[in-house]
Design a protein around this motif. Structure first.
Motif, short mmCIF file in Angstrom:
data_model
loop_
_atom_site.label_atom_id
_atom_site.label_comp_id
_atom_site.label_asym_id
_atom_site.label_seq_id
_atom_site.Cartn_x
_atom_site.Cartn_y
_atom_site.Cartn_z
N ARG A 112 38.26 37.89 31.60
CA ARG A 112 38.18 36.86 32.65
C ARG A 112 39.52 36.15 32.70
N ARG A 113 39.90 35.64 33.89
CA ARG A 113 41.15 34.87 33.95
C ARG A 113 40.94 33.49 33.34
N ASP A 114 42.02 32.91 32.82
CA ASP A 114 41.97 31.50 32.43
C ASP A 114 41.88 30.70 33.72
N PRO A 115 41.11 29.61 33.74
CA PRO A 115 40.97 28.86 34.98
C PRO A 115 42.33 28.40 35.53
N CYS A 141 30.67 48.79 35.97
CA CYS A 141 30.12 47.82 36.92
C CYS A 141 29.27 46.80 36.15
N VAL A 142 29.65 45.53 36.28
CA VAL A 142 28.86 44.43 35.70
C VAL A 142 28.19 43.71 36.86
N ASN A 152 32.02 43.96 41.87
CA ASN A 152 32.41 45.18 42.59
C ASN A 152 33.24 44.89 43.84
N SER A 153 34.07 43.85 43.79
CA SER A 153 35.00 43.52 44.87
C SER A 153 36.40 43.53 44.27
N PRO A 154 37.44 43.87 45.05
CA PRO A 154 38.79 43.80 44.48
C PRO A 154 39.06 42.41 43.89
N VAL A 210 38.18 45.39 39.74
CA VAL A 210 37.12 44.75 40.53
C VAL A 210 36.55 43.55 39.79
N THR A 211 35.86 42.70 40.56
CA THR A 211 35.22 41.54 39.95
C THR A 211 34.00 41.98 39.14
N TYR A 212 33.68 41.17 38.15
CA TYR A 212 32.51 41.41 37.29
C TYR A 212 31.52 40.28 37.45
#
Ligand code: NAP
Ligand code: ZN
Length: 352
Positions: A23-26, A62-63, A119-121, A128-130
């Protein structure tokens, strides 16, 4: 960037299994949420198994998960709506361009540059997003919803998709008392549709293929329950409905429901079966009836729906499961064997 535990599918035919995702850092406008509960929507299953391949291809791993409630653990420096410790919720959308006509109309779900919850870029990390079958998620504050504190958290999670998807078309078609409303398919979406239609004062008729859901239909707020395999019982309602919401996940005969609409009546599809449905033209022609679709709802309307649920004490009827039972839950979903939404207790992920 940091790592978080999740459940992911490695392919369309693999079961969901423990995984570690980044995950990205906020960033300054982001909210980091520790996920407490995540509902299981039939769309998770369609997408994990790549059943919508004609419209949307699934990228693996896929999450899934887009019915998220949790507690804010960190906020970016420019965030104004949330503070650490607040309850927060996330649905199917996590970003959009904010400038296109749909975004300006509050219909972010139709933004051409939309980012879906999974499942989006992913424009931050690539790939993709999880989704929400994970310990935590980081989302721009514009897409984070406030949860009325009176609502049970496990039962509130499904509002983020099943709730808004049924609330939105019912508001758009002006459901009030004096309207006769049908709900087809008493699943996760359908049972929320019954609750909303009842709360809006309509006369509600449930159509189910499952005779054992009859008593539940009435308890959830329906005035009548019809077992749709009984042609005589269906015929009694011919030409009488103002509005019918079809929330069925599999192939079925929608003409049987179109003929139940009165003149100018509308049938709105929210169910998304993998195979196209056949429509007999004359069912629509006679009576100027219409057939529509509806896709979730925008962010402002999702907040309105959550506030409506707070005011009317509406949550989903749920079966809470640990994440370790997710594959079993998918098999039961396919057999319409859930009353009426699985809600995953994400604390169970800590033991993985
Ligand atoms: P669900 O909990 O599995 O409910 C689907 C219901 O459809 C079942 O409970 C069953 O109701 C009925 N059904 C299942 N198989 C059937 C068959 N062969 N013939 C007739 N009826 C059948 O699923 P859900 O999570 O509510 O989702 C429903 C659909 O909506 C899915 O396709 C999902 O992808 C879609 N969806 C769309 C949106 C949107 O934005 N439009 C959002 C979320 C989900 P009975 O037992 O009462 O017959
Ligand atoms: Zn959904």
């Amino acid at each position: 960037m940091y790592n978080t535990k999740a459940y992911a599918a490695a392919s369309a035919t693999s079961p969901l299994a423990p995984a570690t995702i980044a995950r990205r850092d906020p960033t300054e406008h982001d909210v980091q949420i520790e996920i407490l509960f995540c509902g299981i929507c039939h769309s998770d299953l369609h997408e994990v198994r790549s059943e919508w391949s004609s419209g949307r291809t699934t990228v693996y791993p896929c999450v899934p998960g887009h019915e998220i409630v949790g507690r804010v653990s960190k906020v970016g420096s420019a965030v104004t709506k949330f503070r650490p410790g607040d309850l927060a919720a996330v649905g199917c959308l996590v970003d959009s361009d904010g400038t296109c006509p749909p975004c300006k109309a509050g219909l972010e779900q139709f933004c051409p540059n939309l980012t879906g919850t999974f499942n989006s870029p992913d424009k931050h990390l690539g790939g993709v997003t999880y989704g929400g079958y994970s310990e935590s998620v980081v989302v721009n504050e514009r897409f984070v919803l406030r949860l009325p504190s009176s609502l049970d958290l496990a039962g509130a999670a499904p509002l983020l998709c099943a709730g808004i998807t049924t609330y939105s078309p019912m508001r758009r078609w002006g459901l009030t008392k004096d309207k006769k409303v049908g709900v087809v398919g008493l699943g996760g979406l359908g049972h929320m549709g019954v609750k909303f239609a009842h709360a809006l004062g309509a006369h509600v008729v449930v159509f189910t293929t499952s005779p054992n859901k009859k008593d539940d239909g009435l308890r959830l707020g329906a005035d009548e329950v019809v077992v749709s395999r009984n042609a005589d019982d269906m015929q009694k309602h011919a030409g009488s409905f103002d509005f019918i919401l079809d929330a069925v996940s599999a192939d079925h005969d929608i003409n049987a429901y179109i003929q139940l609409l009165r003149r100018e009546g509308n049938l709105t599809l929210v169910g998304a079966p993998a195979k196209p449905l056949a429509v007999a033209a004359f069912g629509l022609l006679f009576g100027n009836r219409s057939l529509s679709g509806s896709l979730i709802g925008g962010i402002a309307e999702t907040q309105e729906m959550l506030d409506f649920c707070g005011a009317h004490d509406i949550t989903a009827d749920i079966e809470v499961i640990p994440i370790q039972k997710v594959n079993e839950a998918y098999e039961r979903l396919l057999k319409s064997d859930v009353k009426y939404r699985f809600s995953i207790d994400m604390a169970s992920l800590k033991s993985e």
